[in-house]
Design a protein around this motif. Structure first.
Motif, PDB file in Angstrom:
ATOM      1  N   TRP A  90     -47.480  24.984  50.460  1.00 46.52           N
ATOM      2  CA  TRP A  90     -47.428  24.467  49.095  1.00 46.52           C
ATOM      3  C   TRP A  90     -45.990  24.125  48.720  1.00 46.52           C
ATOM      4  CZ3 TRP A  90     -51.578  23.407  45.960  1.00 46.52           C
ATOM      5  CH2 TRP A  90     -52.818  23.860  46.412  1.00 46.52           C
ATOM      6  N   THR A  91     -45.799  22.941  48.173  1.00 46.18           N
ATOM      7  CA  THR A  91     -44.489  22.507  47.691  1.00 46.18           C
ATOM      8  C   THR A  91     -44.579  22.248  46.191  1.00 46.18           C
ATOM      9  OG1 THR A  91     -44.965  20.176  48.160  1.00 46.18           O
ATOM     10  CG2 THR A  91     -43.907  21.466  49.907  1.00 46.18           C
ATOM     11  N   LEU A  92     -43.436  22.308  45.529  1.00 44.57           N
ATOM     12  CA  LEU A  92     -43.383  22.134  44.077  1.00 44.57           C
ATOM     13  C   LEU A  92     -42.556  20.909  43.738  1.00 44.57           C
ATOM     14  CD1 LEU A  92     -43.686  23.029  41.107  1.00 44.57           C
ATOM     15  CD2 LEU A  92     -41.751  24.576  41.472  1.00 44.57           C
ATOM     16  N   GLN A  93     -43.103  20.044  42.863  1.00 44.50           N
ATOM     17  CA  GLN A  93     -42.359  18.888  42.363  1.00 44.50           C
ATOM     18  C   GLN A  93     -42.279  18.959  40.848  1.00 44.50           C
ATOM     19  OE1 GLN A  93     -43.640  15.049  43.776  1.00 44.50           O
ATOM     20  NE2 GLN A  93     -42.080  13.953  42.625  1.00 44.50           N
ATOM     21  N   PHE A  94     -41.054  18.755  40.331  1.00 48.70           N
ATOM     22  CA  PHE A  94     -40.820  18.758  38.889  1.00 48.70           C
ATOM     23  C   PHE A  94     -40.811  17.322  38.386  1.00 48.70           C
ATOM     24  CE2 PHE A  94     -38.802  22.511  40.646  1.00 48.70           C
ATOM     25  CZ  PHE A  94     -39.146  23.512  39.765  1.00 48.70           C
ATOM     26  N   TYR A  95     -41.430  17.101  37.231  1.00 52.57           N
ATOM     27  CA  TYR A  95     -41.430  15.776  36.608  1.00 52.57           C
ATOM     28  C   TYR A  95     -40.748  15.849  35.250  1.00 52.57           C
ATOM     29  CZ  TYR A  95     -44.705  13.926  40.078  1.00 52.57           C
ATOM     30  OH  TYR A  95     -45.285  13.499  41.254  1.00 52.57           O
ATOM     31  N   GLU A  96     -39.919  14.854  34.977  1.00 51.53           N
ATOM     32  CA  GLU A  96     -39.241  14.716  33.694  1.00 51.53           C
ATOM     33  C   GLU A  96     -39.802  13.488  32.978  1.00 51.53           C
ATOM     34  OE1 GLU A  96     -37.368  16.950  32.498  1.00 51.53           O
ATOM     35  OE2 GLU A  96     -37.085  18.166  34.307  1.00 51.53           O
ATOM     36  N   PRO A  97     -39.566  13.354  31.651  1.00 52.48           N
ATOM     37  CA  PRO A  97     -40.207  12.280  30.878  1.00 52.48           C
ATOM     38  C   PRO A  97     -39.972  10.858  31.366  1.00 52.48           C
ATOM     39  CG  PRO A  97     -39.322  13.943  29.410  1.00 52.48           C
ATOM     40  CD  PRO A  97     -38.852  14.318  30.779  1.00 52.48           C
ATOM     41  N   ASP A  98     -38.886  10.614  32.109  1.00 57.00           N
ATOM     42  CA  ASP A  98     -38.629   9.241  32.550  1.00 57.00           C
ATOM     43  C   ASP A  98     -39.330   8.901  33.867  1.00 57.00           C
ATOM     44  OD1 ASP A  98     -37.098  10.960  34.049  1.00 57.00           O
ATOM     45  OD2 ASP A  98     -35.301   9.700  34.061  1.00 57.00           O
ATOM     46  N   THR A  99     -40.113   9.833  34.404  1.00 58.20           N
ATOM     47  CA  THR A  99     -40.791   9.614  35.682  1.00 58.20           C
ATOM     48  C   THR A  99     -42.301   9.762  35.511  1.00 58.20           C
ATOM     49  OG1 THR A  99     -38.908  10.570  36.855  1.00 58.20           O
ATOM     50  CG2 THR A  99     -40.964  10.335  38.087  1.00 58.20           C
ATOM     51  N   PRO A 100     -43.090   8.756  35.867  1.00 57.85           N
ATOM     52  CA  PRO A 100     -44.548   8.897  35.774  1.00 57.85           C
ATOM     53  C   PRO A 100     -45.038  10.042  36.651  1.00 57.85           C
ATOM     54  CG  PRO A 100     -43.939   6.609  36.134  1.00 57.85           C
ATOM     55  CD  PRO A 100     -42.693   7.413  36.336  1.00 57.85           C
ATOM     56  N   VAL A 101     -46.047  10.744  36.168  1.00 62.14           N
ATOM     57  CA  VAL A 101     -46.648  11.849  36.924  1.00 62.14           C
ATOM     58  C   VAL A 101     -47.636  11.260  37.920  1.00 62.14           C
ATOM     59  CG1 VAL A 101     -48.044  13.932  36.781  1.00 62.14           C
ATOM     60  CG2 VAL A 101     -46.370  13.420  34.985  1.00 62.14           C
ATOM     61  N   HIS A 102     -47.408  11.511  39.217  1.00 57.06           N
ATOM     62  CA  HIS A 102     -48.269  10.947  40.255  1.00 57.06           C
ATOM     63  C   HIS A 102     -49.216  12.019  40.770  1.00 57.06           C
ATOM     64  CE1 HIS A 102     -48.740   8.797  44.401  1.00 57.06           C
ATOM     65  NE2 HIS A 102     -49.772   8.620  43.611  1.00 57.06           N
ATOM     66  N   LEU A 103     -50.493  11.841  40.516  1.00 63.57           N
ATOM     67  CA  LEU A 103     -51.525  12.723  41.048  1.00 63.57           C
ATOM     68  C   LEU A 103     -51.990  12.144  42.376  1.00 63.57           C
ATOM     69  CD1 LEU A 103     -53.506  13.374  37.740  1.00 63.57           C
ATOM     70  CD2 LEU A 103     -51.675  14.758  38.746  1.00 63.57           C
ATOM     71  N   GLN A 104     -51.421  12.635  43.445  1.00 63.75           N
ATOM     72  CA  GLN A 104     -51.667  12.050  44.759  1.00 63.75           C
ATOM     73  C   GLN A 104     -53.094  12.277  45.238  1.00 63.75           C
ATOM     74  OE1 GLN A 104     -48.665  13.516  47.457  1.00 63.75           O
ATOM     75  NE2 GLN A 104     -46.975  12.639  46.281  1.00 63.75           N
ATOM     76  N   SER A 105     -53.705  13.373  44.817  1.00 65.34           N
ATOM     77  CA  SER A 105     -55.053  13.701  45.293  1.00 65.34           C
ATOM     78  C   SER A 105     -56.081  12.645  44.908  1.00 65.34           C
ATOM     79  CB  SER A 105     -55.494  15.058  44.747  1.00 65.34           C
ATOM     80  OG  SER A 105     -55.427  15.072  43.332  1.00 65.34           O
ATOM     81  N   ILE A 106     -55.834  11.957  43.798  1.00 68.09           N
ATOM     82  CA  ILE A 106     -56.754  10.899  43.372  1.00 68.09           C
ATOM     83  C   ILE A 106     -56.007   9.567  43.168  1.00 68.09           C
ATOM     84  CG2 ILE A 106     -58.495  12.412  42.370  1.00 68.09           C
ATOM     85  CD1 ILE A 106     -57.208  11.882  39.631  1.00 68.09           C
ATOM     86  N   ASP A 107     -54.761   9.527  43.629  1.00 68.92           N
ATOM     87  CA  ASP A 107     -53.930   8.314  43.577  1.00 68.92           C
ATOM     88  C   ASP A 107     -53.894   7.705  42.175  1.00 68.92           C
ATOM     89  OD1 ASP A 107     -52.237   6.337  44.480  1.00 68.92           O
ATOM     90  OD2 ASP A 107     -53.847   5.028  45.181  1.00 68.92           O
ATOM     91  N   PHE A 108     -53.313   8.462  41.241  1.00 69.93           N
ATOM     92  CA  PHE A 108     -53.261   8.020  39.856  1.00 69.93           C
ATOM     93  C   PHE A 108     -51.935   8.429  39.244  1.00 69.93           C
ATOM     94  CE2 PHE A 108     -54.699   8.557  35.288  1.00 69.93           C
ATOM     95  CZ  PHE A 108     -54.799   7.196  35.038  1.00 69.93           C
ATOM     96  N   LYS A 109     -51.350   7.522  38.473  1.00 67.85           N
ATOM     97  CA  LYS A 109     -50.102   7.799  37.788  1.00 67.85           C
ATOM     98  C   LYS A 109     -50.313   7.825  36.276  1.00 67.85           C
ATOM     99  CE  LYS A 109     -46.917   6.045  41.287  1.00 67.85           C
ATOM    100  NZ  LYS A 109     -45.806   5.097  41.577  1.00 67.85           N
ATOM    101  N   ILE A 110     -49.688   8.805  35.616  1.00 65.66           N
ATOM    102  CA  ILE A 110     -49.803   8.985  34.178  1.00 65.66           C
ATOM    103  C   ILE A 110     -48.397   9.087  33.596  1.00 65.66           C
ATOM    104  CG2 ILE A 110     -50.706  10.450  32.332  1.00 65.66           C
ATOM    105  CD1 ILE A 110     -52.708  11.573  34.329  1.00 65.66           C
TER     106      ILE A 110
END
Length: 200
Positions: free
Chosen positions: A156-176
């Motif tokens: 398991w790896t951890l990725q941090f997201y900040e407001p200027d970066t879209p959140v990428h849900l790789q498991s279903i290939d979707f960006k929010i």
């Protein structure tokens, strides 16, 4: 969203029967049941935002999205939890009506009362789900998203997201975007400290 445990010890079957008639939702961990506390407006809004976005994204794909009232079953640790949002694309889950066992994505909106559990015991339990690819934790007090991902070697790896970066849900290939995720959320201002008193 776990409150204090009851003294009552139940089998998994007894828990499921109890939960069907209970006006209060409970989570279950190895014989103990935990009453779930109510959620804040921000919590409900964030979970609702992401559910609506994911429901639209997976429509027609064979995947299904569930919010808050659907349990997930973890055989390895004998647990039943109510994730804020879960996505399953596994055909085996279609026959399961009371709970799902094979999600690829689980999302929890953090609260001060549950953050330690969501990042600790609950995350440990979720890791035992073989089909789970991503575990997302979302802050309700500030714009912040962390995603735990299982890589091809099972680590398991951890990725941090900040407001200027879209959140990428790789498991279903979707960006929010953060704007979509936190739409209509009003963050509470911290109490002002050191302000002069109105009284002399």
């Amino acid at each position: 969203m776990i409150a204090n445990p009851h003294d009552l010890q139940l089998s998994a079957a007894e828990y499921l029967a109890h939960e069907q008639d209970s006006p209060i939702k409970h989570e279950y961990r190895a014989g103990e049941i935990y009453a779930m506390a109510g959620a804040s407006e921000a919590h409900v809004t964030i979970a609702g935002n992401i559910f609506a976005l994911l429901r639209s994204h997976v429509r027609g794909s064979g995947c299904r999205v569930y919010m808050a009232d659907m349990k997930t079953r973890i055989d390895a640790t004998n647990c039943y939890y109510y994730p804020d949002v879960l996505v399953t694309c596994d055909e085996r889950d279609r026959a399961l009506k009371q709970f799902k066992q094979h999600p690829c994505l689980i999302i929890e909106v953090l609260s001060p009362e549950t953050e330690a559990c969501d990042r600790g015991d609950k995350f440990f339990d979720y890791q035992q789900i073989e089909t789970l690819q991503e575990y997302v934790v979302i802050s309700q007090t500030q714009p912040r998203v962390n995603i735990f991902r299982r890589d091809q070697s099972g680590l398991w790896t951890l990725q941090f997201y900040e407001p200027d970066t879209p959140v990428h849900l790789q498991s279903i290939d979707f960006k929010i975007s953060f704007e979509q995720l936190y739409e209509d959320v009003v963050f509470e201002e911290p109490d002002e400290v050191g302000q002069p008193s109105d009284q002399e």
